[in-house]
Design a protein around this motif. Structure first.
Motif, PDB file in Angstrom:
ATOM      1  N   LEU A 216       0.832  -1.209   0.000  1.00  0.00           N
ATOM      2  CA  LEU A 216       0.000   0.000   0.000  1.00  0.00           C
ATOM      3  C   LEU A 216       0.868   1.261   0.000  1.00  0.00           C
ATOM      4  N   ALA A 217       1.896   1.266   0.862  1.00  0.00           N
ATOM      5  CA  ALA A 217       2.749   2.454   0.998  1.00  0.00           C
ATOM      6  C   ALA A 217       3.495   2.762  -0.294  1.00  0.00           C
ATOM      7  N   GLU A 218       3.909   1.719  -1.017  1.00  0.00           N
ATOM      8  CA  GLU A 218       4.678   1.926  -2.242  1.00  0.00           C
ATOM      9  C   GLU A 218       3.866   2.598  -3.341  1.00  0.00           C
ATOM     10  N   GLN A 219       2.545   2.525  -3.253  1.00  0.00           N
ATOM     11  CA  GLN A 219       1.684   3.133  -4.270  1.00  0.00           C
ATOM     12  C   GLN A 219       1.338   4.588  -3.962  1.00  0.00           C
ATOM     13  N   LEU A 220       1.792   5.073  -2.806  1.00  0.00           N
ATOM     14  CA  LEU A 220       1.478   6.450  -2.422  1.00  0.00           C
ATOM     15  C   LEU A 220       2.586   7.401  -2.868  1.00  0.00           C
ATOM     16  N   PRO A 221       2.241   8.664  -3.163  1.00  0.00           N
ATOM     17  CA  PRO A 221       3.275   9.637  -3.520  1.00  0.00           C
ATOM     18  C   PRO A 221       4.289   9.811  -2.389  1.00  0.00           C
ATOM     19  N   THR A 222       5.511  10.111  -2.766  1.00  0.00           N
ATOM     20  CA  THR A 222       6.560  10.360  -1.770  1.00  0.00           C
ATOM     21  C   THR A 222       6.119  11.464  -0.808  1.00  0.00           C
ATOM     22  N   ASN A 223       6.482  11.306   0.452  1.00  0.00           N
ATOM     23  CA  ASN A 223       6.161  12.270   1.513  1.00  0.00           C
ATOM     24  C   ASN A 223       4.689  12.289   1.904  1.00  0.00           C
ATOM     25  N   THR A 224       3.924  11.304   1.434  1.00  0.00           N
ATOM     26  CA  THR A 224       2.552  11.188   1.924  1.00  0.00           C
ATOM     27  C   THR A 224       2.547  10.859   3.409  1.00  0.00           C
ATOM     28  N   ILE A 225       3.466   9.969   3.833  1.00  0.00           N
ATOM     29  CA  ILE A 225       3.528   9.540   5.230  1.00  0.00           C
ATOM     30  C   ILE A 225       4.637  10.301   5.940  1.00  0.00           C
ATOM     31  N   ARG A 226       4.301  10.902   7.060  1.00  0.00           N
ATOM     32  CA  ARG A 226       5.306  11.579   7.897  1.00  0.00           C
ATOM     33  C   ARG A 226       5.396  10.826   9.220  1.00  0.00           C
TER      34      ARG A 226
END
Length: 349
Positions: A70-80
């Motif tokens: 799931l995380a790999e499909q999100l844009p960079t810096n979506t998760i802080r």
């Protein structure tokens, strides 16, 4: 420092990342705030049924693998990561629109139009909404992941063993790995066989808790543009393996309603998106309460000690009349996301 964001999601578990990804699919960028320094990929495996895995089901996989995918499909810096949020959440009316203000411990202020709590069964956002706390089911569980370099030799079927108030389950993931669990009405101190080679990093031990179904039915699950999803909304015991599945359902349903509002108006309008959140809560309330009830009843009836009455209750009532209804849960269709007319701006990458 002040940050403005359309959607903020608290927590970086399955519900959170799936919601962020579903919102991305409809053209909305979300910011995910996680208190841990990295993705919490510990834990064993989970099983996804057709309501969560539409290609084919059921499918058993490692929890960490799902989170990473799931995380790999999100844009960079979506998760802080390493974000500490104070308990102080406020709402302000700016130019007739309601804005949610979050205060981080290091002094940063985040202003957002939508706040989604995916921060687990002890959710701060659920507490802020006034939801009653989860309660203990009276059962404990220990589980883990075991790897066999030469192959485990188990049939690729779920195996369940019942003995004097304990349930022991074994689920092969592939020919080299399997998940196991023990559920007991007291803290389990002995587990057998396959446990000896368990990957220690996958070991979990916890009290099984749930939110009573009438709280899910009648208490406040949203307030304006603030709501919850996953375990923050409907924590349940694991007997029918619907915790992760229902979190993925939440993600699709919430993104579907917010996405419809976003596409209709061309942007996130606070007063309009609050209506979308109301529709989400209405759609998920009964489903969540039913899953909580089915999970608890399934665990309780399997774990009560044998006797003529309990055998009658389990075999003649539960399995004959109720278990089929519980099994129907896995064929649920949570709908499709609206088509995204324009992709998310690559500036978020």
């Amino acid at each position: 420092m002040e940050i403005k964001q359309d959607v903020v999601i608290i927590g970086a578990g399955i519900a959170s990342l799936a919601t962020a990804l579903a919102l991305k699919q409809v053209g909305i960028h979300a910011l995910v705030l996680e208190k841990s320094p990295e993705l919490r990929t510990t834990g064993a495996a989970l099983t996804l049924f057709p309501n969560a895995w539409v290609i084919s089901g059921p499918r058993t996989l490692q929890r960490g693998s799902l989170l990473k995918a799931l995380a790999e499909q999100l844009p960079t810096n979506t998760i802080r990561f390493s974000i500490k949020m104070s308990n102080y959440i406020e709402t302000r009316t700016i130019d007739g629109a309601t804005i949610i203000v979050l205060h981080l411990d290091e002094g940063t202020i985040i202003k957002t139009k939508v706040l989604i709590g995916c921060d687990g069964m002890h959710s701060r956002i659920a507490e802020w909404l006034g939801l009653s706390a989860s309660i203990s089911s009276g059962r404990w569980a220990v589980g883990g992941l075991t790897r066999y370099p030469q192959g485990h030799g188990f049939d690729h079927i779920f195996q369940l063993f019942l003995h004097q108030g304990q349930r022991i389950g074994i689920t092969p993931i592939n020919e080299f790995e399997l998940q196991w669990f023990v559920v007991s009405s007291s803290r389990p101190i002995k587990v057998y066989g396959v446990v000896q080679e368990t990957d220690i990093s996958s070991l979990t031990w916890s009290s099984l808790v749930f939110r009573v179904p009438w709280n899910a039915l009648f208490e406040k699950l949203s307030d304006g543009n603030i709501t919850v999803a996953g375990d923050a909304m409907h924590p349940m015991t694991p007997e029918i393996a619907q915790g992760a599945c229902s979190a993925l359902e939440d993600a699709v349903v919430l993104a579907r309603h917010i996405g419809n509002s976003f596409h209709e108006h061309g942007k996130i309008i606070p007063r309009e998106v609050s209506k979308a959140i109301e529709l989400y809560v209405k759609e998920r309330r009964l489903r969540g309460a039913a899953l909580i009830t089915g999970s608890f009843l399934s665990g309780w009836v399997q774990q009560i000690r044998s006797g003529w009455f309990t055998n009658f209750l389990r075999d003649k009532i539960f399995y004959r009349f109720l278990y089929g209804r519980i099994a129907d849960f896995v064929s649920y269709d949570c709908g499709k996301l609206p088509q995204n007319p324009t992709p998310i701006d690559e500036k978020y990458d």
